[in-house]
Design an enzyme around this catalytic site. Structure first.
Site, mmCIF file in Angstrom:
data_model
loop_
_atom_site.group_PDB
_atom_site.id
_atom_site.type_symbol
_atom_site.label_atom_id
_atom_site.label_comp_id
_atom_site.label_asym_id
_atom_site.label_seq_id
_atom_site.Cartn_x
_atom_site.Cartn_y
_atom_site.Cartn_z
ATOM 1 N N GLY A 219 37.541 41.596 41.860
ATOM 2 C CA GLY A 219 37.265 40.472 42.765
ATOM 3 C C GLY A 219 35.820 39.975 42.727
ATOM 4 O O GLY A 219 35.178 39.905 41.674
ATOM 5 N N ILE A 220 35.331 39.647 43.908
ATOM 6 C CA ILE A 220 34.005 39.042 44.035
ATOM 7 C C ILE A 220 32.910 40.021 43.596
ATOM 8 O O ILE A 220 31.932 39.627 42.948
ATOM 9 C CB ILE A 220 33.783 38.588 45.497
ATOM 10 C CG1 ILE A 220 34.743 37.441 45.847
ATOM 11 C CG2 ILE A 220 32.338 38.158 45.725
ATOM 12 C CD1 ILE A 220 34.792 37.082 47.335
ATOM 13 N N ASP A 262 33.096 56.471 48.181
ATOM 14 C CA ASP A 262 33.578 55.754 49.366
ATOM 15 C C ASP A 262 32.358 55.558 50.262
ATOM 16 O O ASP A 262 31.761 56.551 50.711
ATOM 17 C CB ASP A 262 34.659 56.599 50.063
ATOM 18 C CG ASP A 262 35.192 55.927 51.315
ATOM 19 O OD1 ASP A 262 34.494 55.058 51.883
ATOM 20 O OD2 ASP A 262 36.300 56.284 51.736
ATOM 21 N N ALA A 290 31.577 45.383 49.369
ATOM 22 C CA ALA A 290 32.815 46.084 49.730
ATOM 23 C C ALA A 290 33.252 45.658 51.122
ATOM 24 O O ALA A 290 32.441 45.599 52.050
ATOM 25 C CB ALA A 290 32.606 47.592 49.678
ATOM 26 N N GLY A 291 34.516 45.335 51.251
ATOM 27 C CA GLY A 291 35.025 44.919 52.552
ATOM 28 C C GLY A 291 36.533 44.928 52.526
ATOM 29 O O GLY A 291 37.151 44.823 51.461
ATOM 30 N N ASN A 348 39.313 33.927 63.350
ATOM 31 C CA ASN A 348 40.570 33.588 62.662
ATOM 32 C C ASN A 348 41.723 34.354 63.304
ATOM 33 O O ASN A 348 41.547 35.507 63.709
ATOM 34 C CB ASN A 348 40.464 33.954 61.173
ATOM 35 C CG ASN A 348 41.435 33.164 60.335
ATOM 36 O OD1 ASN A 348 42.043 32.198 60.809
ATOM 37 N ND2 ASN A 348 41.597 33.566 59.097
ATOM 38 N N TYR A 354 38.131 41.961 61.778
ATOM 39 C CA TYR A 354 37.436 41.491 60.566
ATOM 40 C C TYR A 354 36.335 40.479 60.931
ATOM 41 O O TYR A 354 35.178 40.607 60.510
ATOM 42 C CB TYR A 354 38.472 40.865 59.635
ATOM 43 C CG TYR A 354 37.950 40.337 58.323
ATOM 44 C CD1 TYR A 354 37.613 41.196 57.283
ATOM 45 C CD2 TYR A 354 37.835 38.960 58.103
ATOM 46 C CE1 TYR A 354 37.165 40.699 56.062
ATOM 47 C CE2 TYR A 354 37.400 38.464 56.888
ATOM 48 C CZ TYR A 354 37.062 39.333 55.866
ATOM 49 O OH TYR A 354 36.620 38.840 54.662
HETATM 50 P P1 NAD Z 1 38.889 42.825 47.052
HETATM 51 O O1 NAD Z 1 39.814 43.504 47.981
HETATM 52 O O2 NAD Z 1 39.462 42.148 45.855
HETATM 53 O O3 NAD Z 1 37.777 43.873 46.539
HETATM 54 C C1 NAD Z 1 37.068 44.687 47.438
HETATM 55 C C2 NAD Z 1 36.579 45.915 46.694
HETATM 56 O O4 NAD Z 1 35.919 46.758 47.648
HETATM 57 C C3 NAD Z 1 37.727 46.730 46.103
HETATM 58 O O5 NAD Z 1 37.458 47.038 44.756
HETATM 59 C C4 NAD Z 1 37.774 47.973 46.965
HETATM 60 O O6 NAD Z 1 38.238 49.132 46.303
HETATM 61 C C5 NAD Z 1 36.307 48.103 47.403
HETATM 62 N N1 NAD Z 1 36.165 48.925 48.591
HETATM 63 C C6 NAD Z 1 36.927 48.868 49.710
HETATM 64 N N2 NAD Z 1 36.569 49.854 50.559
HETATM 65 C C7 NAD Z 1 35.548 50.528 49.968
HETATM 66 C C8 NAD Z 1 34.770 51.652 50.351
HETATM 67 N N3 NAD Z 1 34.990 52.299 51.509
HETATM 68 N N4 NAD Z 1 33.817 52.101 49.510
HETATM 69 C C9 NAD Z 1 33.597 51.463 48.317
HETATM 70 N N5 NAD Z 1 34.321 50.401 47.911
HETATM 71 C C10 NAD Z 1 35.287 49.939 48.716
HETATM 72 O O7 NAD Z 1 38.021 41.842 47.926
HETATM 73 P P2 NAD Z 1 37.331 40.439 47.548
HETATM 74 O O8 NAD Z 1 38.274 39.366 47.840
HETATM 75 O O9 NAD Z 1 36.704 40.512 46.209
HETATM 76 O O10 NAD Z 1 36.196 40.376 48.696
HETATM 77 C C11 NAD Z 1 34.894 40.916 48.523
HETATM 78 C C12 NAD Z 1 34.094 40.687 49.788
HETATM 79 O O11 NAD Z 1 34.103 39.287 50.119
HETATM 80 C C13 NAD Z 1 34.657 41.403 51.019
HETATM 81 O O12 NAD Z 1 33.604 41.857 51.818
HETATM 82 C C14 NAD Z 1 35.429 40.317 51.735
HETATM 83 O O13 NAD Z 1 35.532 40.574 53.109
HETATM 84 C C15 NAD Z 1 34.582 39.097 51.433
HETATM 85 N N6 NAD Z 1 35.355 37.844 51.511
HETATM 86 C C16 NAD Z 1 36.352 37.557 50.622
HETATM 87 C C17 NAD Z 1 37.050 36.355 50.731
HETATM 88 C C18 NAD Z 1 38.156 35.950 49.776
HETATM 89 O O14 NAD Z 1 38.695 34.845 49.913
HETATM 90 N N7 NAD Z 1 38.526 36.742 48.794
HETATM 91 C C19 NAD Z 1 36.732 35.460 51.752
HETATM 92 C C20 NAD Z 1 35.721 35.790 52.642
HETATM 93 C C21 NAD Z 1 35.034 36.980 52.499
#
Ligand code: NAD
Length: 448
Positions: A219-220, A262, A290-291, A348, A354
């Site tokens: 992801g991001i 973690d 991470a989120g 939301n 969240y």
């Molecule tokens: P995703 O779920 O694709 O990836 C998140 C990554 O974080 C995963 O690889 C996961 O294994 C890792 N992770 C989760 N818990 C963890 C922990 N305890 N320790 C270490 N790693 C951990 O998420 P994404 O869509 O790529 O989002 C990334 C960030 O952007 C997040 O913080 C999310 O809240 C924020 N965000 C995303 C969106 C969206 O549209 N995708 C929108 C707003 C905000």
């Protein structure tokens, strides 16, 4: 994750079908696949305008020329970039300059054009009329972004302090460059609260810096690690042991160092600190990415879901910062970036847990910025809207389709778009920006 509507709208037949069905017709957004160029605006036609008594115009001309743009002295040529120095707008009568500059261009503005308006910092004015005049430009800029969004064009506003005009280069390069793709309708503040580094350019300046990106197996986070690696940054990618295969794959591809951890685990901040100290002795860039989401209405939410979201999205972040800052592992002139969300801006449905954590991050960066300024450290949040990742792929079809279209560019963003904003905030050129939350959401209606 491809968007069928963009593909359809790209062909004459498909566009006809889309129109017939009354569906939105998103345009293909311009993106860069590579690192920063030495001349970020090379060959682009740029039109510069000013309000009377604007104090940034000379600097803007110079930045445009140095960046390789071709300033348009005559009308009749389509501008790729429009920059307006509105710092002289100190009363309602000064607004006419905005109309006079933009109105004749509106029909000619190209697809994927870039617009940047520079305004005076309202807080700097003791005169309420002048402060109001400066603040009003935000309404203009956000509305213009909505009008030009369907063409894939971006419109952003930089409020600049009088003593920070020499820091505008970074903002001009980013907001007038291709990398700003999904960042539109935003207002940033450029000030001199953080000491300026020696160089304010983007090109080559991140080479040999050390960055840590949490949650970077996919992801991001993955896109951010990849983007930073393109700038020759040495990246440490952190993710949970369950994501081991994906994390190692990412690291192999971009030449990064994997760390399975973690971030909520007992002793995680200590483990991180020791790992960084042992390998590099320092950290220049920290991206708290991470989120997780655990969506349910508050009535249906289990305590475990509440706690997990608070622990990962917030408590772990603060605990890590505390150790890395106290032990000076995050060095002077470091850059910290936090992944917030537009849910944190607006709230939301089903996301009380969240949105709480993502709003807390907005408050956190604003409160930390003045405390870290003396060390030359910039701390900012980015708030993504609908980004095409595994997180949004999990959404039910209709909710996903609505989330994807409810923005000025009628489509979701790519992880790369977020990575571009994060990377920009890590450059010395962004030294005027700290304590801010910038949305990367195509001017999403959620959080509007
Ligand atoms: P995703 O779920 O694709 O990836 C998140 C990554 O974080 C995963 O690889 C996961 O294994 C890792 N992770 C989760 N818990 C963890 C922990 N305890 N320790 C270490 N790693 C951990 O998420 P994404 O869509 O790529 O989002 C990334 C960030 O952007 C997040 O913080 C999310 O809240 C924020 N965000 C995303 C969106 C969206 O549209 N995708 C929108 C707003 C905000």
């Amino acid at each position: 994750m491809s968007d069928l509507l963009i593909k359809l709208s790209g062909s004459r037949f498909g566009a006809g079908v889309v129109k017939l069905l009354g569906m939105p017709a998103p345009v293909e957004l311009a993106r860069s696949a590579g690192p920063y160029a030495e001349q970020p605006l090379a060959g682009k036609n740029i039109l510069l305008g000013r309000s009377q008594n604007g104090y940034a115009i000379d600097r803007l001309w110079q930045i445009a020329r140095d960046a390789g743009a071709l300033p348009l002295e005559t009308t009749g040529v389509k501008p790729d970039i429009l920059v307006m120095d509105a710092t002289g707008c100190a009363s309602p009568s000064d607004y006419r300059a905005l109309y006079d500059f933009f109105h004749p261009q509106m029909r000619a503005i190209a697809r994927n054009a870039r617009v940047l308006i520079v305004a005076a910092l309202p807080a700097e004015s003791r005169d309420p009329v002048a402060a109001a005049a400066a603040r009003g430009i935000e309404g203009f800029s956000r509305s213009l972004a909505k009008e030009l969004g369907p063409r894939g064009a971006t419109v952003n506003l930089a409020y600049v302090a009088k003593d920070a005009v020499d820091r505008l280069a970074g903002a001009v390069h980013f907001f007038c460059g291709v990398q700003t793709t999904y960042v539109t309708g935003q207002a940033v503040h450029v000030t001199s609260q953080v000491a300026a580094p020696a160089s304010l350019v983007q090109h080559g300046v991140l080479k040999a810096k050390v960055a840590l990106v949490t949650g970077s197996a996919r992801g991001i986070g993955r896109a951010t690690a990849q983007r930073l690696a393109q700038e020759a940054v040495q990246v440490i990618c952190v993710d949970v042991p369950a994501a081991s295969d994906a994390l190692h794959r990412t690291c192999r591809e971009i030449g990064a160092i994997p760390l399975l951890l973690d971030i909520t685990g007992p002793g995680a901040p200590r483990q991180l600190a020791d790992f960084i100290k042992e390998r590099f002795g320092r950290l220049n860039i920290l991206v708290h990415n991470a989120g997780i989401t655990r969506d349910k209405t508050l009535a249906n939410m289990q305590e475990q879901s509440w706690d997990q979201v608070v622990d990962i999205n917030l408590s772990a972040v603060m605990a890590i910062d505390q150790v890395l800052l106290a032990e000076n592992i995050l060095r002077d002139e470091a850059r910290l970036v936090y992944l917030s969300s537009i849910s944190g801006v607006s709230g939301n449905f089903g996301q009380t847990n969240y949105a709480l954590t993502k709003a807390a991050l907005i408050g956190y960066v604003a409160a930390q910025a003045p405390l870290l300024a003396a060390r030359g450290i910039c701390i900012n949040a980015v708030a993504p809207g609908f980004i095409e990742t595994a997180m949004t792929q999990k959404m039910p079809f209709m909710a996903r389709e609505i989330g994807r279209r409810l923005n000025s560019v009628k489509q979701g963003g790519q992880p790369r778009d977020v990575a571009e904003l994060v990377t920009f905030l890590c450059t010395p050129g962004a030294c005027g920006i700290s304590g801010e939350t910038i949305r990367v959401c195509g001017q999403g209606l959620v959080g509007a």
